[in-house]
Design an enzyme around this catalytic site. Structure first.
Site, PDB file in Angstrom:
ATOM      1  N   GLN A  26      47.334 -19.109  -7.983  1.00  0.00           N
ATOM      2  CA  GLN A  26      46.741 -17.967  -8.671  1.00  0.00           C
ATOM      3  C   GLN A  26      46.770 -16.729  -7.773  1.00  0.00           C
ATOM      4  OE1 GLN A  26      42.358 -17.334  -9.433  1.00  0.00           O
ATOM      5  NE2 GLN A  26      42.965 -17.924 -11.508  1.00  0.00           N
ATOM      6  N   CYS A  57      38.370 -12.519 -12.326  1.00  0.00           N
ATOM      7  CA  CYS A  57      37.437 -12.612 -11.205  1.00  0.00           C
ATOM      8  C   CYS A  57      36.456 -11.437 -11.215  1.00  0.00           C
ATOM      9  CB  CYS A  57      38.193 -12.641  -9.883  1.00  0.00           C
ATOM     10  SG  CYS A  57      37.098 -12.783  -8.448  1.00  0.00           S
ATOM     11  N   LYS A  97      44.287 -15.954 -16.513  1.00  0.00           N
ATOM     12  CA  LYS A  97      42.882 -16.183 -16.825  1.00  0.00           C
ATOM     13  C   LYS A  97      42.202 -14.842 -17.025  1.00  0.00           C
ATOM     14  CE  LYS A  97      38.615 -18.544 -15.652  1.00  0.00           C
ATOM     15  NZ  LYS A  97      37.800 -19.289 -14.667  1.00  0.00           N
ATOM     16  N   GLY A 182      34.377 -25.688 -14.461  1.00  0.00           N
ATOM     17  CA  GLY A 182      34.283 -24.999 -13.183  1.00  0.00           C
ATOM     18  C   GLY A 182      33.123 -25.466 -12.338  1.00  0.00           C
TER      19      GLY A 182
END
Length: 289
Positions: A26, A57, A97, A182
């Site tokens: 990633q 993020c 993502k 997660g």
């Protein structure tokens, strides 16, 4: 940027065992040309099975560099980054993502997903919170479901999946192709085994006993020492993992206080022995947590 410097820390991030495949690397960033070149170098360097782009993020140091979820506010840049990376590493698949939006007033996950698919993104993971939420509040699975219904590529749902029943319910309620677990995995890595069993049989496996949990924790610590080759550094690096493992344990507060200071395997083995002994002595009696 660490890819270009090929520094030791980046090397550690990219270190994996062949048994872990399929595995992706990633990346985050806002410079399309740099991202494309970094992705190409990663493919040449470690041969991942796919590249994943992080547009979700929420961490300040990432967002401050216009990375991660910052690009949810800048769709032209997001689009150019995705397109450049897809072209650079083809035919290696590129996934992404995202979060559902920057804040409650700018929830744009469906549009962002459509843009990414237009640029050749092969699959999407959607975390059901905005950047403003961080990890607080509830994940919005209605938005995740809307994304899954709007695009043709696989959509993986993420957020508030704590039990096997959570996974089954979200899969039944939405068109997601899969789920990403997660934070729950950090304290309960057995959740994957439990979930697979539940999806196959609709029966719940018994939770692991404290002794079984300690067996796994000690194995994790020993493997960390073997991998690092330096016991003290390895165990210090495990402190955060040990804190996570303590969740749900009887006497977890006391355990966390002890874990803050461990530096050697023998200390953890002693803590495990004493903890199991205390549980045995207090069986049937309340234990303060």
């Amino acid at each position: 940027e660490g890819i270009f410097r090929r520094n030791e820390r980046t090397r550690e991030y990219l270190d994996f065992d062949e048994v872990e495949r399929p595995i992706g690397v990633q990346l985050f960033g806002a410079d399309a040309a740099h991202m494309a070149e970094a992705a190409r170098q990663v493919v040449d360097w470690v041969r991942p099975d796919f590249i994943d782009l992080n547009f979700g993020c929420p961490v300040n140091k990432v967002v401050a560099k216009n990375g991660g979820s910052a690009l949810l506010k800048d769709c032209p840049t997001l689009s150019s980054v995705a397109a450049a990376v897809v072209r650079s590493v083809a035919p290696v698949p590129v996934t992404a993502k995202i979060r559902i939006g920057w804040d409650a007033d700018s929830i744009n996950a469906v549009r962002v997903a459509e843009i990414l698919v237009e640029q050749g993104i092969a699959a999407l993971t959607v975390h059901g919170r905005t950047r403003a939420q961080g990890y607080s509040g509830n994940a919005d699975w209605d938005v995740i479901g809307a994304v899954a219904g709007a695009v043709s590529v696989p959509v993986i749902g993420n957020g508030d999946l704590v039990t096997p029943e959570d996974v089954a319910r979200r899969r039944a309620e939405t068109k997601v192709s899969g789920v990403m677990i997660g934070r729950a995995a950090m304290s309960s890595p057995w959740i994957f085994q439990q979930t697979k069993h539940y999806l196959a049989t609709r029966e719940c496996l018994a939770p692991p006993t404290p002794a079984e949990k300690w067996t796994l924790i000690l194995r994790h610590c020993r493997l960390a020492v073997e991998s690092w080759g330096d016991e003290e550094q390895a165990i210090r690096s495990m402190r955060a993992r040990l804190m996570a493992y303590s969740k749900g344990f009887p006497g977890s507060k006391i355990l966390r206080e002890k874990f803050q200071h461990v530096s050697f395997l023998r200390e953890i083995e002693t803590i495990a022995h004493e903890h199991l002994e205390t549980i045995a002595q207090n069986r049937g009696a309340p234990i303060l947590v």
